[in-house]
Design a protein around this motif. Structure first.
Motif, PDB file in Angstrom:
ATOM      1  N   ASP A 191       0.826  -1.200   0.000  1.00 48.82           N
ATOM      2  CA  ASP A 191       0.000   0.000   0.000  1.00 48.82           C
ATOM      3  C   ASP A 191       0.863   1.252   0.000  1.00 48.82           C
ATOM      4  O   ASP A 191       0.413   2.324  -0.397  1.00 48.82           O
ATOM      5  CB  ASP A 191      -0.927   0.016   1.217  1.00 48.82           C
ATOM      6  CG  ASP A 191      -2.179   0.855   0.978  1.00 48.82           C
ATOM      7  OD1 ASP A 191      -2.703   0.818  -0.145  1.00 48.82           O
ATOM      8  OD2 ASP A 191      -2.622   1.549   1.910  1.00 48.82           O
ATOM      9  N   ASP A 217       1.230   2.510  -3.633  1.00 52.77           N
ATOM     10  CA  ASP A 217       0.060   3.137  -4.255  1.00 52.77           C
ATOM     11  C   ASP A 217      -0.352   4.415  -3.517  1.00 52.77           C
ATOM     12  O   ASP A 217      -0.873   5.356  -4.133  1.00 52.77           O
ATOM     13  CB  ASP A 217      -1.099   2.152  -4.437  1.00 52.77           C
ATOM     14  CG  ASP A 217      -1.756   1.692  -3.164  1.00 52.77           C
ATOM     15  OD1 ASP A 217      -2.230   2.537  -2.420  1.00 52.77           O
ATOM     16  OD2 ASP A 217      -1.842   0.467  -2.944  1.00 52.77           O
ATOM     17  N   LEU A 218      -0.073   4.513  -2.216  1.00 53.86           N
ATOM     18  CA  LEU A 218      -0.219   5.796  -1.547  1.00 53.86           C
ATOM     19  C   LEU A 218       0.793   6.795  -2.109  1.00 53.86           C
ATOM     20  O   LEU A 218       0.497   7.987  -2.272  1.00 53.86           O
ATOM     21  CB  LEU A 218      -0.015   5.648  -0.038  1.00 53.86           C
ATOM     22  CG  LEU A 218      -1.143   4.989   0.756  1.00 53.86           C
ATOM     23  CD1 LEU A 218      -0.699   4.733   2.187  1.00 53.86           C
ATOM     24  CD2 LEU A 218      -2.396   5.844   0.751  1.00 53.86           C
ATOM     25  N   TRP A 233      -4.917  -1.473  -5.574  1.00 50.62           N
ATOM     26  CA  TRP A 233      -4.945  -0.667  -4.351  1.00 50.62           C
ATOM     27  C   TRP A 233      -5.801  -1.289  -3.255  1.00 50.62           C
ATOM     28  O   TRP A 233      -5.421  -1.289  -2.081  1.00 50.62           O
ATOM     29  CB  TRP A 233      -5.439   0.753  -4.668  1.00 50.62           C
ATOM     30  CG  TRP A 233      -6.896   0.843  -5.006  1.00 50.62           C
ATOM     31  CD1 TRP A 233      -7.468   0.698  -6.235  1.00 50.62           C
ATOM     32  CD2 TRP A 233      -7.964   1.072  -4.088  1.00 50.62           C
ATOM     33  NE1 TRP A 233      -8.829   0.829  -6.156  1.00 50.62           N
ATOM     34  CE2 TRP A 233      -9.162   1.061  -4.842  1.00 50.62           C
ATOM     35  CE3 TRP A 233      -8.032   1.283  -2.709  1.00 50.62           C
ATOM     36  CZ2 TRP A 233     -10.413   1.247  -4.246  1.00 50.62           C
ATOM     37  CZ3 TRP A 233      -9.276   1.476  -2.121  1.00 50.62           C
ATOM     38  CH2 TRP A 233     -10.451   1.461  -2.897  1.00 50.62           C
ATOM     39  N   GLU A 283      -4.627  -3.015   0.637  1.00 51.39           N
ATOM     40  CA  GLU A 283      -5.105  -2.591   1.954  1.00 51.39           C
ATOM     41  C   GLU A 283      -5.594  -3.759   2.794  1.00 51.39           C
ATOM     42  O   GLU A 283      -5.857  -3.600   3.991  1.00 51.39           O
ATOM     43  CB  GLU A 283      -6.206  -1.544   1.794  1.00 51.39           C
ATOM     44  CG  GLU A 283      -5.672  -0.212   1.269  1.00 51.39           C
ATOM     45  CD  GLU A 283      -6.731   0.869   1.182  1.00 51.39           C
ATOM     46  OE1 GLU A 283      -7.913   0.559   1.440  1.00 51.39           O
ATOM     47  OE2 GLU A 283      -6.387   2.019   0.855  1.00 51.39           O
ATOM     48  N   LEU A 324      -8.383   7.382   3.789  1.00 48.60           N
ATOM     49  CA  LEU A 324      -8.419   6.181   2.949  1.00 48.60           C
ATOM     50  C   LEU A 324      -9.786   6.010   2.297  1.00 48.60           C
ATOM     51  O   LEU A 324      -9.884   5.553   1.144  1.00 48.60           O
ATOM     52  CB  LEU A 324      -8.066   4.949   3.779  1.00 48.60           C
ATOM     53  CG  LEU A 324      -6.615   4.854   4.274  1.00 48.60           C
ATOM     54  CD1 LEU A 324      -6.439   3.648   5.196  1.00 48.60           C
ATOM     55  CD2 LEU A 324      -5.648   4.750   3.091  1.00 48.60           C
ATOM     56  N   ARG A 340     -10.101   8.543  -0.511  1.00 48.89           N
ATOM     57  CA  ARG A 340      -9.212   8.114  -1.584  1.00 48.89           C
ATOM     58  C   ARG A 340      -9.834   6.960  -2.375  1.00 48.89           C
ATOM     59  O   ARG A 340      -9.773   6.920  -3.607  1.00 48.89           O
ATOM     60  CB  ARG A 340      -7.886   7.692  -0.966  1.00 48.89           C
ATOM     61  CG  ARG A 340      -6.853   7.178  -1.932  1.00 48.89           C
ATOM     62  CD  ARG A 340      -5.559   6.907  -1.160  1.00 48.89           C
ATOM     63  NE  ARG A 340      -4.558   6.320  -2.023  1.00 48.89           N
ATOM     64  CZ  ARG A 340      -4.428   5.019  -2.221  1.00 48.89           C
ATOM     65  NH1 ARG A 340      -5.235   4.183  -1.606  1.00 48.89           N
ATOM     66  NH2 ARG A 340      -3.481   4.554  -3.029  1.00 48.89           N
ATOM     67  N   SER A 390      -4.307  10.341   0.009  1.00 49.93           N
ATOM     68  CA  SER A 390      -3.066   9.559   0.031  1.00 49.93           C
ATOM     69  C   SER A 390      -2.036  10.200   0.951  1.00 49.93           C
ATOM     70  O   SER A 390      -1.403   9.522   1.773  1.00 49.93           O
ATOM     71  CB  SER A 390      -2.494   9.444  -1.385  1.00 49.93           C
ATOM     72  OG  SER A 390      -3.405   8.819  -2.266  1.00 49.93           O
ATOM     73  N   ALA A 432      -3.179  10.014   4.754  1.00 52.62           N
ATOM     74  CA  ALA A 432      -3.058   8.666   5.314  1.00 52.62           C
ATOM     75  C   ALA A 432      -1.598   8.334   5.603  1.00 52.62           C
ATOM     76  O   ALA A 432      -1.273   7.786   6.673  1.00 52.62           O
ATOM     77  CB  ALA A 432      -3.651   7.645   4.345  1.00 52.62           C
ATOM     78  N   ALA A 433      -0.705   8.668   4.677  1.00 54.93           N
ATOM     79  CA  ALA A 433       0.723   8.392   4.885  1.00 54.93           C
ATOM     80  C   ALA A 433       1.270   9.186   6.058  1.00 54.93           C
ATOM     81  O   ALA A 433       2.025   8.659   6.893  1.00 54.93           O
ATOM     82  CB  ALA A 433       1.504   8.719   3.613  1.00 54.93           C
ATOM     83  N   TYR A 474       7.021   6.753   1.018  1.00 53.36           N
ATOM     84  CA  TYR A 474       5.950   6.219   0.168  1.00 53.36           C
ATOM     85  C   TYR A 474       6.017   6.825  -1.234  1.00 53.36           C
ATOM     86  O   TYR A 474       5.791   6.135  -2.240  1.00 53.36           O
ATOM     87  CB  TYR A 474       4.588   6.507   0.794  1.00 53.36           C
ATOM     88  CG  TYR A 474       4.213   5.617   1.954  1.00 53.36           C
ATOM     89  CD1 TYR A 474       5.056   4.592   2.376  1.00 53.36           C
ATOM     90  CD2 TYR A 474       3.016   5.796   2.644  1.00 53.36           C
ATOM     91  CE1 TYR A 474       4.702   3.770   3.439  1.00 53.36           C
ATOM     92  CE2 TYR A 474       2.652   4.981   3.705  1.00 53.36           C
ATOM     93  CZ  TYR A 474       3.497   3.974   4.100  1.00 53.36           C
ATOM     94  OH  TYR A 474       3.146   3.161   5.149  1.00 53.36           O
TER      95      TYR A 474
END
Length: 331
Positions: free
Chosen positions: A22, A25-26, A52, A56, A92, A95, A120, A123-124, A166
């Motif tokens: 993940d 893709d983030l 994606w 998750e 998330l 997204r 994205s 979340a990161a 990421y």
């Protein structure tokens, strides 16, 4: 093997798989604003639209293992980090919705672009924020009047470091899956991010060692650094190889694996620093573990679901191997 140690390894495996899969893709979403020419953003979303949601799965699986095998740690971490966890989940969600609506939208497409990119990045950042707070140390047994006490400079630095990491994974993934200008632009961004990530890892590592007597002793007492030195040395080697690989259009897959290696070594260093604690200086894996009867019961589920998740993950990546083609709209 001790069942508690077995579940600790399973939890670590789930976290590492989530970060690697993940994470990229983030990272593509974090890089989204830097690709604004015609068709580029469609290409970016198409490059991860088939993986994606499967990626998750590892977040859900890791949460289940933490809840079932280490309930005390689950309760302590979630009650302490309600706000960043809720913010991460909302990010998330927005997204994920953007994937479904953006390809079908016309006038509202800029809003879904923003939801995808901001979701994205948020979340990161939240994941890094939680990681930094745990490493620095939080008192999960004391209710704080100030709900923002975990928002420390170290945690913020870790949050931005995870975002950069990421993004580096995402750029190396795009280099592997794209052609032409997108591939070259991804390589250019990846080189800049690679330098930033290595500097951030160095700063975070030094900050951690200097601020924690236990971690400093773990790394440097009794000549331990001699045995642990392969971790930073291999990380530096992988960084050099990734840099060179980003100019190699023949072996385009190598930079991604080198960057994944840097993440894996960083994760190993984190485990070395914190083991056997799940919450530093407060809760070891044995203190947080569920009763033996529960751990034995969980083995059945672990034996079923890990092979199942690995099988459909490998199959999905095999089916969609190769370059991303832009002749098909949407999924």
């Amino acid at each position: 093997m001790d069942l508690v140690l077995f579940y600790f390894l399973i939890l670590g495996f789930a976290v590492l798989m989530y970060v690697l899969l993940d994470g990229f893709d983030l990272g593509v979403g974090i890089l989204y604003p830097w690709f604004d020419q015609t068709g580029e953003r469609d290409h970016l979303m198409r490059s991860i639209s088939h993986v994606w949601d499967g990626n998750e799965t590892w977040l859900v699986f890791g949460g289940v293992v933490l809840f079932a095998a280490f309930p005390a740690a689950y309760a302590g971490i979630l009650s302490t980090f309600y706000l960043p966890i809720i913010l991460m989940l909302f990010a998330l969600i927005f997204r994920g919705v953007a994937f479904e609506y953006r390809f079908k939208a016309d006038r509202s497409r800029p809003y879904w672009d923003f939801a995808f990119s901001a979701g994205s990045a948020t979340a990161a950042f939240c994941q890094g924020l939680i990681l930094g707070s745990i490493v620095q140390g939080v008192n999960v047994n004391h209710i704080q009047l100030d709900s923002w006490y975990w928002l420390s400079p170290f945690a913020i630095l870790t949050g931005f470091s995870v975002m950069a990491g990421y993004a580096l994974l995402g750029a190396s993934y795009l280099y592997m899956k794209s052609r032409g200008r997108i591939q070259q632009h991804a390589a250019h961004l990846a080189k800049r991010l690679l330098l930033g990530v290595m500097v951030a890892m160095l700063i975070v590592s030094l900050w951690t060692v200097l601020s924690s007597d236990d971690i400093r002793e773990r790394w440097f007492a009794d000549g331990n650094f001699l045995y642990l030195s392969p971790l930073p040395l291999l990380s530096a080697l992988f960084a050099v190889l990734a840099w060179k690989g980003l100019s190699d259009t023949i072996h385009e897959i190598r930079p991604f694996w080198y960057v994944a290696g840097i993440f894996t070594l960083g994760f190993a260093g984190l485990v070395v620093s914190l083991f056997p604690y799940l919450i530093p200086n407060q809760l070891t894996i044995w203190d947080a573990a569920a009763p033996d009867s529960s751990l034995k019961f969980l083995v059945v589920g672990i034996a079923i679901f890990i092979p199942l998740i690995l099988a459909y993950t490998l199959w999905g990546y095999r089916v969609f191997a190769g370059k991303v083609e832009d002749y098909q709209e949407g999924y």
